[in-house]
Structure formats: C-alpha cells, structure tokens
Motif scaffolding. Sequence first.
Motif, short mmCIF file in Angstrom:
data_model
loop_
_atom_site.label_atom_id
_atom_site.label_comp_id
_atom_site.label_asym_id
_atom_site.label_seq_id
_atom_site.Cartn_x
_atom_site.Cartn_y
_atom_site.Cartn_z
N GLY A 135 12.43 29.16 -42.26
CA GLY A 135 12.94 28.47 -41.09
C GLY A 135 11.82 28.21 -40.10
O GLY A 135 10.72 28.74 -40.24
N VAL A 136 12.12 27.39 -39.10
CA VAL A 136 11.14 27.03 -38.08
C VAL A 136 11.81 27.12 -36.71
O VAL A 136 12.89 26.57 -36.51
CB VAL A 136 10.60 25.60 -38.32
CG1 VAL A 136 9.79 25.13 -37.13
CG2 VAL A 136 9.77 25.55 -39.59
N MET A 137 11.15 27.81 -35.79
CA MET A 137 11.56 27.82 -34.39
C MET A 137 10.50 27.09 -33.57
O MET A 137 9.30 27.32 -33.76
CB MET A 137 11.72 29.25 -33.86
CG MET A 137 12.81 30.04 -34.53
SD MET A 137 13.02 31.64 -33.71
CE MET A 137 13.25 32.68 -35.15
N ILE A 138 10.96 26.25 -32.67
CA ILE A 138 10.05 25.40 -31.90
C ILE A 138 10.31 25.61 -30.42
O ILE A 138 11.45 25.55 -29.96
CB ILE A 138 10.26 23.92 -32.28
CG1 ILE A 138 10.01 23.71 -33.79
CG2 ILE A 138 9.35 23.01 -31.47
CD1 ILE A 138 10.43 22.34 -34.31
N CYS A 228 13.91 22.42 -43.74
CA CYS A 228 14.43 23.78 -43.70
C CYS A 228 15.20 23.94 -42.40
O CYS A 228 15.25 23.03 -41.57
CB CYS A 228 13.31 24.82 -43.81
SG CYS A 228 12.15 24.80 -42.42
N ARG A 229 15.80 25.09 -42.18
CA ARG A 229 16.59 25.28 -40.97
C ARG A 229 15.68 25.35 -39.74
O ARG A 229 14.54 25.82 -39.81
CB ARG A 229 17.46 26.52 -41.08
CG ARG A 229 16.74 27.78 -41.52
CD ARG A 229 17.76 28.83 -41.89
NE ARG A 229 17.12 30.03 -42.42
CZ ARG A 229 17.79 31.08 -42.89
NH1 ARG A 229 19.11 31.08 -42.88
NH2 ARG A 229 17.14 32.12 -43.37
N VAL A 230 16.22 24.87 -38.62
CA VAL A 230 15.43 24.71 -37.39
C VAL A 230 16.20 25.29 -36.21
O VAL A 230 17.43 25.12 -36.10
CB VAL A 230 15.14 23.21 -37.13
CG1 VAL A 230 14.51 23.02 -35.75
CG2 VAL A 230 14.24 22.65 -38.21
N ALA A 231 15.48 25.96 -35.34
CA ALA A 231 16.00 26.34 -34.02
C ALA A 231 15.03 25.76 -32.99
O ALA A 231 13.82 26.01 -33.06
CB ALA A 231 16.10 27.85 -33.87
N ALA A 280 14.14 34.73 -30.10
CA ALA A 280 13.59 34.79 -31.46
C ALA A 280 14.27 35.88 -32.28
O ALA A 280 14.59 35.68 -33.46
CB ALA A 280 12.09 35.02 -31.40
N ARG A 281 14.50 37.03 -31.67
CA ARG A 281 15.17 38.12 -32.38
C ARG A 281 16.57 37.72 -32.83
O ARG A 281 17.00 38.01 -33.96
CB ARG A 281 15.24 39.36 -31.50
CG ARG A 281 13.97 40.19 -31.39
CD ARG A 281 14.25 41.36 -30.47
NE ARG A 281 13.13 42.28 -30.39
CZ ARG A 281 13.12 43.37 -29.60
NH1 ARG A 281 14.18 43.61 -28.83
NH2 ARG A 281 12.09 44.17 -29.58
N ALA A 286 20.10 36.43 -37.22
CA ALA A 286 21.16 35.57 -37.75
C ALA A 286 20.72 34.95 -39.07
O ALA A 286 21.52 34.88 -40.03
CB ALA A 286 21.49 34.48 -36.74
N TRP A 287 19.48 34.50 -39.15
CA TRP A 287 19.01 33.89 -40.39
C TRP A 287 18.86 34.89 -41.52
O TRP A 287 18.96 34.53 -42.69
CB TRP A 287 17.67 33.19 -40.13
CG TRP A 287 17.82 31.89 -39.41
CD1 TRP A 287 18.97 31.26 -39.08
CD2 TRP A 287 16.75 31.06 -38.93
NE1 TRP A 287 18.70 30.07 -38.43
CE2 TRP A 287 17.35 29.93 -38.32
CE3 TRP A 287 15.36 31.15 -38.94
CZ2 TRP A 287 16.59 28.89 -37.74
CZ3 TRP A 287 14.60 30.14 -38.37
CH2 TRP A 287 15.21 29.01 -37.78
#
Length: 288
Positions: A135-138, A228-231, A280-281, A286-287
């Motif tokens: 996954g990717v967090m931005i 992929c999944r993104v937040a 982020a945690r 969750a992921w």
Amino acid sequence: MSTENDTAPRWFVDAIAAPVETGRVTVDGTSIAYRAWGEPDQPGVVLVHGGMAHSRWWDHVAPQLAVGRRVVALDLSGHGDSAHRENYTLEQWVEEVLAVAPAGGITGRPTLIGHSMGGIVSYLASTLYGDRLDGVMILDSPIRDLTPEEREMRDQRKSSTTKVYPSVDAAVERFRLVPPQDTAEPYVFDYIARASLKEVDGGYSWKFDLSRIGKGGRSSLDGTVAGCRVAYFRSENGIVSPELLDRMRPMFGPDALVVELPAAGHHPVFDQPIAVVTAARIVLDAWS
C-alpha cells in the motif's frame, strides 16, 4: 551548547535516541544511504522524504511506527548522505525506494509513506509496481502539480550558488521550510536543521544537490491510476486545495482512504508529528 531539544517533550527525546541502523545499497551505480528501525526480517514501511529533505526528517516518527514491523527511511539520490547523479527522474527514485526495502531488512511487500515530492515518488511506484507494494500513504502531495520544493529548487538553480556558512549555528539560523510554516515545533525544527548540514571547505552547507536537481524530466502522471491501495492525507493548512484534491481523487482508485490532518501545515512532521504517527498506525493496522 543549548538547543531547542533541551526543552523537547519526552516522547521526542526518546524517539531520536532510539536504536537505529544505517546502511547503503547501490542502485544503477549510485550509492543510496538509508536508516532502519525495529527488528529486521519483518514486514515494514519505507519512508520517502520530500524535495530538498532527507531521511532524518523522519527520526522522531519512524521509531513510533517500528513496533512489530521494520521501518526504513532512505536518502533519495541527490539528498542527505546519498550520492549525486548527473540527472534525476522520478522513475529512478522509485527504483531506489524499492531497493532499500529488502536491503534495509523488510520482508515481503513494503508499505510506502511519502511526503510532498516523496508522495509523488510513492504514487508513481504504485502505478509501475503496484503488485510489489502492500500500500501507499501520501502526505499533502500535489501529484498533478509541481511541489513547492521543486519550484524553489528550479529558482535557486538558476540564480544561486551553493551557500557556505561559517558555523552550524549560522546555518541553522538560515534554515527555512518551503513553503514557510510558522507552526513548526521548535525542537523538531532545530533538530532537523542541524541534521541537514555537511561540513565543506570553509564551513557548512546543506546536503542536497543544488547544482543538479531539476535537470531531469518530470513525468506526467495524468491518466494514471494507483495499482495498490492508497491512503491520502491532506493537510488542512497545506498546499493541496480542495479543487486539486478533487482532480486527484480518480488517481487513487475507488477504494482509497482520503482524509484531512487537522491544523497541519504542508510539513506535518514538523507541526503535527503525533497526528502523522496516529494516522499511519491506524491505516497500517487496518491494512494488516
């Protein structure tokens, strides 16, 4: 010597004192430096800094994410303690991000967390190698526009030479965020400013490669969709307007999590680090 860190809260002091490993990996002939926290050989996270920044922007954040996972923060080429290149591209930075994950002790598919320009690098990684990412967090990244760091770098490259300061304190007095952000916590600001310097002939200078960055091409990401999944975390007082966010939403896919970090400026690790860690945690748990 007294610094702002003398009055920093306990959580910050403990975080920057946490055990950290350093290492290097060679990517396309260029030496890339990284820092790593937590036990190796676990699933983990790669932290990707913004333009003109470096891995130590994450020093007070990374240890708080390293419970039950490996966390790696790299210096993209041309930044921090990594080597310089003749030209820089987003695609090359993606390769560096993917290379430091296994080199730094992460097993399986890593999650990327990228800020500003690092968010663009992380997003591009998701479009090119989504099957290799968890996954990717931005964080507050204008994926369909230039970042303020990119604009500043282009302006400086045209009109400036590398500045040399006679002392660390003299350089710290000149340290500025791009764009300016008055809400930065002073102990975070002081710590990162001091970690951004290298000793050169005649004094001290900033670590990023002013003479080269900006000469490489900027990829067009229009029409792309994350693989992929993104937040996506928009800073309430950041640089991404609601209109720009609406234009970017289709790029994240229909199941993306898009939320706002309250009271945060463009550089949330400076003014809302606990909110960044908490967000982020939550997503990581969750992921998982």
